[in-house]
Design a protein around this motif. Structure first.
Motif, PDB file in Angstrom:
ATOM      1  N   GLU A   1      26.853  45.140  51.370  1.00  0.00           N
ATOM      2  CA  GLU A   1      27.770  45.659  50.344  1.00  0.00           C
ATOM      3  C   GLU A   1      27.928  47.172  50.460  1.00  0.00           C
TER       4      GLU A   1
ATOM      5  N   SER B   1      31.363  47.750  49.024  1.00  0.00           N
ATOM      6  CA  SER B   1      31.693  47.103  47.755  1.00  0.00           C
ATOM      7  C   SER B   1      30.767  47.501  46.614  1.00  0.00           C
TER       8      SER B   1
ATOM      9  N   LEU C   1      33.336  47.169  43.330  1.00  0.00           N
ATOM     10  CA  LEU C   1      33.767  45.892  42.773  1.00  0.00           C
ATOM     11  C   LEU C   1      32.976  45.568  41.508  1.00  0.00           C
TER      12      LEU C   1
ATOM     13  N   SER D   1      37.807  40.857  51.187  1.00  0.00           N
ATOM     14  CA  SER D   1      36.507  40.383  50.737  1.00  0.00           C
ATOM     15  C   SER D   1      36.323  38.912  51.096  1.00  0.00           C
TER      16      SER D   1
ATOM     17  N   ASN E   1      40.320  47.247  46.399  1.00  0.00           N
ATOM     18  CA  ASN E   1      39.624  48.117  47.344  1.00  0.00           C
ATOM     19  C   ASN E   1      40.274  49.495  47.367  1.00  0.00           C
TER      20      ASN E   1
ATOM     21  N   LEU F   1      30.044  42.698  44.771  1.00  0.00           N
ATOM     22  CA  LEU F   1      30.723  41.411  44.905  1.00  0.00           C
ATOM     23  C   LEU F   1      30.122  40.343  44.015  1.00  0.00           C
TER      24      LEU F   1
ATOM     25  N   GLY G   1      30.626  42.347  51.992  1.00  0.00           N
ATOM     26  CA  GLY G   1      31.326  42.153  50.741  1.00  0.00           C
ATOM     27  C   GLY G   1      32.782  42.544  50.889  1.00  0.00           C
ATOM     28  N   LEU G   2      33.018  43.829  51.148  1.00  0.00           N
ATOM     29  CA  LEU G   2      34.326  44.338  51.555  1.00  0.00           C
ATOM     30  C   LEU G   2      34.216  44.733  53.021  1.00  0.00           C
TER      31      LEU G   2
END
Length: 463
Positions: A297, A300, A304, A276, A414, A311, A268-269
Motif C-alpha cells: 500500500e 494507497s 484511500l 486498484s 487516486n 485499501l 493497493g494502488l
C-alpha cells in the motif's frame, strides 16, 4: 606344491606386518574403530578407505609450476602498440538524446516545497509533481513538534534498530500506525523503497510459491528476485486468471505431496497504472486456497478510505485478513521510511530476518515523530481527505475524456493521474517506447508553455 609354498610365505609376511603394526602406538584404537565401523556400516568403511587412498595419491602426485605457462612472449613495442589500441568500455552508458533533453529541463526548487514553489530560474510555478497532497509540509503544528524533536534527539540515531538505534519515538510510531490500521503490530523501516523488497525475502524462501500481478512495481520485483522463490504471474487485475493459477499450484503440490508456503503479492494502488484491485475477492480466494497475502500500500496508504487507512478501509475489508500490509511514510505523510503491519509474529520475525531493518540505520527521530503526528491528523480530520478528493475531481474534469490520443488509467480517487497513449494510437502509428516518451514529454512542455503564457496575461491584467 609351489602354490602352497607361495601361500605360506605370503601368510608369514602378513603375520610379520601385523606384529609390527601392533607395536605402533595407538594401533589398537585404530583396529577397534575399523572393526566397529565395519560391523555397523561396511559401506562407510569402504568409502573411508577410498578417501585415504585418494589422499595418499594426492600427496605423492607431482606438483606443477605456474610459471611455465605456454604463452606468446611479446616485445616491448608490441605491448605498447596493444595498449595504445585498447579502448576501455565506459562505466556508464552514454545518455540518449531524450535523456539529455530531459536532464537539461529538470527544475531545481529553491526553498520549501508546496503548492507554489520557486525555481532556481526565479520563476514561481504550480507544483503538480509532488506527493504532498495535504500540504503537511506547511503545517505549523508539525513544524513545531519536529523542531522540538530535533533539539531533543538530534539529527539521527546513527545505529541499526533492535541493537542501539531504537528510540521511544520509534516504538510510539509503530504503535500509532498499528492502532490506525487495526493490526496487532507494526515495524518501521528507515527507507521506503527497500521495505517491500526486504519484507518479501524475509518470509519467502527457495521452494516457496509466489503468485504476483504482472503490473507490480520495481521494488516488488526486486523483492521477488531476492526471495529465489518459484514465481508465477497472473494478468493484471484478472481475478479469474488468478484463481486458475492458484488452482494449478494447489493441484501441482497435491501431486508432489509437498507442503510449501504460498503467497499472493499485489499492490493497493498500482504505481505503473494507477488503478486498484478487488481486495474482497482476493481475500476470498486466499482463504479458499490457503494462501497468504502481501499487500503493498505504498501509494494507497494515507490516500484511500474515509480516514486514509488505505485499501482495507476503502473496500470494507478487515485488515487482519491481510497477512502483511506494507506502506510508505514518505509520500503524503511527509515523513520518511516505510512500515509493515500484521500479527505480532509477523512483526517480530522481521526484526531478526529482514535485511533492510537489521543492516540499516534506524529512522531519524524527527521523521518518526512526523509520521505519528500526520497519522493523528488524518484520523482526527477526515475533511483533509475530502478536500483532496474534491481537488482530484476538479483536476480530472479538466482532462478531456474525448481525447483521441491519451487516456487516464488511474482510479477516480487516486491523486496520481497517469496519462498514457491509447493502444490504438500506438498500434496505428507504430510507436516505440522512446517515441511514446518523446510525445508525452512534448505534451508536458506544451502544458508548461501555455501555463507560463496564462500567468503572464494574469499579471498584465492585474497591473
Amino acid at each position: 606344491m609351489e602354490f602352497e609354498a607361495l601361500q605360506a610365505r605370503l601368510g608369514q609376511a602378513l603375520q610379520h606386518a601385523w606384529l609390527n603394526f601392533q607395536k605402533v602406538p595407538g594401533s589398537a584404537v585404530l583396529v577397534r574403530y575399523i572393526q566397529s565401523s565395519y560391523q555397523n556400516d561396511p559401506v562407510r568403511s569402504a568409502i573411508e578407505l577410498i578417501l585415504v587412498l585418494f589422499f595418499i595419491r594426492y600427496l605423492l602426485s607431482p606438483s606443477y609450476s605456474t610459471h611455465k605457462l605456454n604463452y606468446v612472449k611479446l616485445r616491448e613495442d608490441e605491448i605498447d602498440e596493444l595498449v595504445d589500441e585498447w579502448t576501455p568500455e565506459p562505466l556508464v552508458a552514454e545518455r540518449t538524446s531524450l535523456e539529455e533533453a530531459d536532464g537539461d529541463k529538470v527544475p531545481v526548487i529553491v526553498g520549501p516545497p508546496g503548492p507554489k514553489v520557486k525555481l532556481a530560474t526565479g520563476r514561481t510555478v504550480t507544483n503538480l509533481a509532488s506527493y504532498n497532497f495535504y500540504n503537511f509540509n506547511a503545517n505549523e503544528q508539525i513544524k513545531e513538534k519536529a523542531i522540538q524533536t530535533l533539539r531533543t534527539y538530534g539529527v539521527g540515531p546513527c545505529g541499526p534498530p533492535q541493537f542501539y538505534g531504537t528510540q521511544d519515538v520509534h516504538v510510539k510510531a509503530e504503535a500509532d500506525i498499528a492502532n490506525f490500521l487495526g493490526t496487532e503490530g507494526c515495524i518501521v523501516y528507515a527507507q521506503s523503497f527497500s521495505t517491500i523488497s526486504s519484507v518479501i525475502p524475509a518470509f519467502c524462501k527457495r521452494g516457496d510459491v509466489i503468485i504476483a500481478d504482472k503490473a507490480v512495481n520495481y521494488s516488488i520485483r526486486k523483492g521477488l528476485q531476492a526471495s529465489r522463490s518459484h514465481i508465477k504471474w497472473y494478468n493484471h487485475g484478472d481475478m479469474a486468471h488468478l484463481e486458475k493459477v492458484m488452482q494449478a499450484v494447489v493441484k501441482e503440490q497435491a501431486k508432489a505431496k509437498k507442503l510449501t508456503r504460498r503467497f499472493i503479492v499485489t499492490e493497493g494502488l498500482f504505481e505503473t497504472l494507477g488503478d486498484s484491485i478487488d481486495l474482497p475477492k482476493l481475500v476470498e480466494l486466499k482463504e479458499k486456497y490457503k494462501f497468504r497475502i502481501i499487500l503493498d500500500e505504498t501509494w494507497s496508504f494515507g490516500v484511500l478510505g474515509r480516514t486514509g487507512r488505505g485499501l482495507t478501509e476503502a473496500q470494507n475489508v478487515d485488515p487482519q485478513q491481510v497477512d502483511m500490509i506494507v506502506g510508505s511514510l514518505s509520500g503524503p505523510l511527509c515523513a520518511g521510511g516505510g512500515f509493515c503491519c500484521g500479527t505480532k509474529d509477523v512483526v517480530e520475525h522481521q526484526r531478526i530476518t529482514s535485511s533492510a531493518y537489521t543492516f540499516s540505520a534506524a529512522l531519524p527521530a524527527m521523521l518518526a515523530m512526523t509520521s505519528s503526528e500526520t497519522v493523528h491528523l488524518l484520523q482526527a480530520n477526515p475533511d483533509i481527505l475530502t478536500q483532496c478528493r474534491d481537488n482530484v475531481k476538479a483536476m480530472r474534469a479538466q482532462l478531456d475524456p474525448r481525447s483521441d490520443w491519451v487516456m487516464c488509467t488511474s482510479a477516480p480517487e487516486n491523486p496520481v493521474m497517469l496519462l498514457v497513449l491509447k493502444p490504438e494510437v500506438i498500434k496505428a502509428r507504430k510507436l516505440s517506447v522512446d517515441d511514446q516518451e518523446r510525445l508525452l514529454m512534448e505534451c508536458a512542455d506544451e502544458v508548461g508553455r501555455v501555463a507560463r503564457a496564462c500567468n503572464r496575461k494574469m499579471l498584465l491584467y492585474a497591473n
